[in-house]
Enzyme design. Structure first.
Site, PDB file in Angstrom:
ATOM      1  N   TYR A 102      -4.002   6.711   0.612  1.00 56.07           N
ATOM      2  CA  TYR A 102      -5.218   6.545  -0.181  1.00 56.07           C
ATOM      3  C   TYR A 102      -5.166   5.344  -1.125  1.00 56.07           C
ATOM      4  O   TYR A 102      -6.147   5.054  -1.823  1.00 56.07           O
ATOM      5  CB  TYR A 102      -5.546   7.833  -0.946  1.00 56.07           C
ATOM      6  N   ASP A 115       1.412  15.228   3.727  1.00 51.11           N
ATOM      7  CA  ASP A 115       0.637  16.299   4.370  1.00 51.11           C
ATOM      8  C   ASP A 115       1.258  16.641   5.735  1.00 51.11           C
ATOM      9  O   ASP A 115       1.522  17.830   6.051  1.00 51.11           O
ATOM     10  CB  ASP A 115      -0.808  15.779   4.550  1.00 51.11           C
TER      11      ASP A 115
HETATM   12  N1  AR6 Z   1       8.042  14.211   0.058  1.00 53.02           N
HETATM   13  C1  AR6 Z   1       7.584  13.654  -1.072  1.00 53.02           C
HETATM   14  N2  AR6 Z   1       6.739  12.611  -1.109  1.00 53.02           N
HETATM   15  C2  AR6 Z   1       6.343  12.110   0.086  1.00 53.02           C
HETATM   16  C3  AR6 Z   1       6.756  12.636   1.320  1.00 53.02           C
HETATM   17  C4  AR6 Z   1       7.648  13.747   1.286  1.00 53.02           C
HETATM   18  N3  AR6 Z   1       8.104  14.309   2.382  1.00 53.02           N
HETATM   19  N4  AR6 Z   1       6.171  11.916   2.308  1.00 53.02           N
HETATM   20  C5  AR6 Z   1       5.416  10.968   1.719  1.00 53.02           C
HETATM   21  N5  AR6 Z   1       5.522  11.081   0.380  1.00 53.02           N
HETATM   22  P1  AR6 Z   1       0.336  10.230   1.208  1.00 53.02           P
HETATM   23  P2  AR6 Z   1      -2.248  10.207  -0.159  1.00 53.02           P
HETATM   24  C6  AR6 Z   1       4.887  10.278  -0.680  1.00 53.02           C
HETATM   25  O1  AR6 Z   1      -0.072   9.131   2.101  1.00 53.02           O
HETATM   26  O2  AR6 Z   1      -2.079   8.790  -0.545  1.00 53.02           O
HETATM   27  C7  AR6 Z   1      -2.713  12.140   4.653  1.00 53.02           C
HETATM   28  O3  AR6 Z   1      -2.905  11.741   5.969  1.00 53.02           O
HETATM   29  C8  AR6 Z   1       4.443   8.890  -0.299  1.00 53.02           C
HETATM   30  O4  AR6 Z   1       5.534   7.980  -0.405  1.00 53.02           O
HETATM   31  O5  AR6 Z   1       1.075  11.362   1.818  1.00 53.02           O
HETATM   32  O6  AR6 Z   1      -2.749  11.172  -1.183  1.00 53.02           O
HETATM   33  C9  AR6 Z   1      -3.653  13.233   4.200  1.00 53.02           C
HETATM   34  O7  AR6 Z   1      -4.052  14.055   5.272  1.00 53.02           O
HETATM   35  C10 AR6 Z   1       3.378   8.607  -1.350  1.00 53.02           C
HETATM   36  O8  AR6 Z   1       3.956   8.061  -2.537  1.00 53.02           O
HETATM   37  O9  AR6 Z   1      -0.932  10.892   0.449  1.00 53.02           O
HETATM   38  C11 AR6 Z   1      -4.768  12.480   3.603  1.00 53.02           C
HETATM   39  O10 AR6 Z   1      -5.734  12.129   4.552  1.00 53.02           O
HETATM   40  C12 AR6 Z   1       2.828   9.987  -1.688  1.00 53.02           C
HETATM   41  O11 AR6 Z   1       3.693  10.939  -1.049  1.00 53.02           O
HETATM   42  C13 AR6 Z   1      -4.137  11.238   3.039  1.00 53.02           C
HETATM   43  O12 AR6 Z   1      -2.954  11.038   3.795  1.00 53.02           O
HETATM   44  C14 AR6 Z   1       1.423  10.243  -1.208  1.00 53.02           C
HETATM   45  O13 AR6 Z   1       1.201   9.599   0.036  1.00 53.02           O
HETATM   46  C15 AR6 Z   1      -3.736  11.409   1.599  1.00 53.02           C
HETATM   47  O14 AR6 Z   1      -3.235  10.211   1.087  1.00 53.02           O
END
Ligand code: AR6
Length: 357
Positions: A120, A33
């Site tokens: 999450y 995000d």
């Molecule tokens: N490109 C692709 N994947 C990514 C990237 C990127 N640039 N950066 C991280 N990931 P998360 P959630 C992966 O925490 O668990 C936020 O603060 C990461 O390795 O981004 O759904 C929001 O505002 C992981 O496997 O999302 C929400 O409050 C995946 O993306 C909360 O975090 C998801 O990790 C959402 O948590």
């Protein structure tokens, strides 16, 4: 290929829409995000403010601002609470709601991160499975290409047992085909024992007494035994298909599809092959497919190893034990596992090309 797993930063994806794993406020945060908001610029936050948040499992669409895609779909994944609070259904809903929204807005290519698998806390292997299954189901009735973007190696792991089983299988079969190294090992072992004749001599003698091709046939024999079929045997229902020795790949494939009672669409969808690629193969009897394409059809048609070898031959290929990709596909076919998404997850885990177009 309708579903592709890629290792990348999602903000670099040149697709119609990327999906953001957002929080309920839609006002930005960390992880993917944060990366999306930083790359898109302040215009995105402004548009998000007007959306009034988003419920868990739902999705909302915005423009992409400075990103190289057209839209951003924001979805809110479930927070992992041990798995008994409907997390799986909510995660499935994230993927299907996002795909529906992208589809309604004319998107043909969409990239997802592994939703909920970061902050999450959804277990990564399970999150991956939910993603693959839900996207796979949607693609059965929609022509789209979907990328699942895995950010770093640590976020990604297929089931530990499957990973270990495949690693052992590769080890066994890779070594079989490179039995020169077994000879070499035996020599080293003997040298260490200062020339005494030992078990090592027997290993060496037996390895050297067989020509290399026979050693390969031995291991093919093992495969055939695992598949409960004598080497060289062809199931009767396919006899007449494979008897057409001068047929090219395209004709053979079409005849096999008929024999299996499948429609073309059922077959190419199950093979994770793009409709346009299938049309090319269908309309050009001289079409030369890539090896991953042939193997994708073998899996879709649930061919045995012997039949797979025949189909590969029609395209000028053969399975090789000096190639990890081939050995991994053999692993699944020899076990009668014809789930292309699972095979692709395994290939990805071992840094191999994926099955499909
Ligand atoms: N490109 C692709 N994947 C990514 C990237 C990127 N640039 N950066 C991280 N990931 P998360 P959630 C992966 O925490 O668990 C936020 O603060 C990461 O390795 O981004 O759904 C929001 O505002 C992981 O496997 O999302 C929400 O409050 C995946 O993306 C909360 O975090 C998801 O990790 C959402 O948590």
């Amino acid at each position: 290929m309708p579903i592709q797993i890629v290792r990348n930063d999602i903000t670099d994806m040149k697709v119609d829409a990327i999906v953001n794993a957002a929080g309920r406020s839609l006002l930005g945060g960390g992880g993917v995000d944060g990366a999306i908001h930083r790359a898109a610029g302040p215009g995105l936050l402004e548009e998000c403010r007007a959306l009034g948040g988003c419920e868990t499992g739902q999705a909302k669409l915005t423009g992409a601002y400075r990103l190289p895609c057209k839209y951003i779909v924001h979805t809110v994944g479930p927070i992992w609470k041990g798995g008994r609070c409907g997390e799986r259904a909510l995660l499935e809903s994230c993927y299907s709601a996002s795909l529906r929204l992208a589809w309604e807005n004319g998107c043909e290519t969409v990239a997802f991160p592994l939703i909920s698998s970061g902050a999450y806390g959804y277990p990564k292997a399970d999150a991956l499975q939910v993603a693959m299954e839900t996207i796979g189901r949607f693609l059965l009735s929609h022509d789209m290409t979907v990328y699942l973007v895995i950010f770093d190696r640590e976020t990604y792991r297929i089931g530990e047992k499957l990973f270990a089983d495949i690693a052992v299988y590769i080890d066994q079969h890779y070594v079989d085909e490179h039995s020169d190294s077994a000879v070499e090992q035996a020599r080293r072992y003997r040298a260490a024992l200062k020339g005494k004749p030992t078990e090592a001599d027997k290993i060496e003698a037996s390895a050297e007494s067989k020509p290399k091709e026979n050693r390969f046939l031995d291991s093919m024999g093992q495969f055939a035994a695992q598949a409960a079929m004598p080497l060289g045997a062809v199931p009767p229902c396919l006899d007449d298909v494979l008897a057409q020795l001068d047929e090219g790949f395209s004709q053979t494939l079409l005849r096999l599809i008929d024999k299996k009672g499948m429609t073309d669409a059922q077959c190419y969808k199950k093979a994770n092959i793009d409709r346009k690629l299938f049309s090319k193969i269908r309309s050009n009897p001289a079409y030369r497919p890539s090896k991953p394409t042939v193997l994708a059809f073998s899996v879709a048609l649930e061919l045995s190893l012997e039949e797979t070898a025949e189909l590969l031959k029609r395209a000028g290929f053969a399975l090789s034990h000096s190639n990890k990709f081939d050995i991994i596909v053999e692993f699944f076919i020899s076990k009668g596992i014809y789930d292309i998404l699972m095979i692709n997850e395994a290939l990805f885990a071992f840094d191999q090309p994926l099955l499909g177009g």
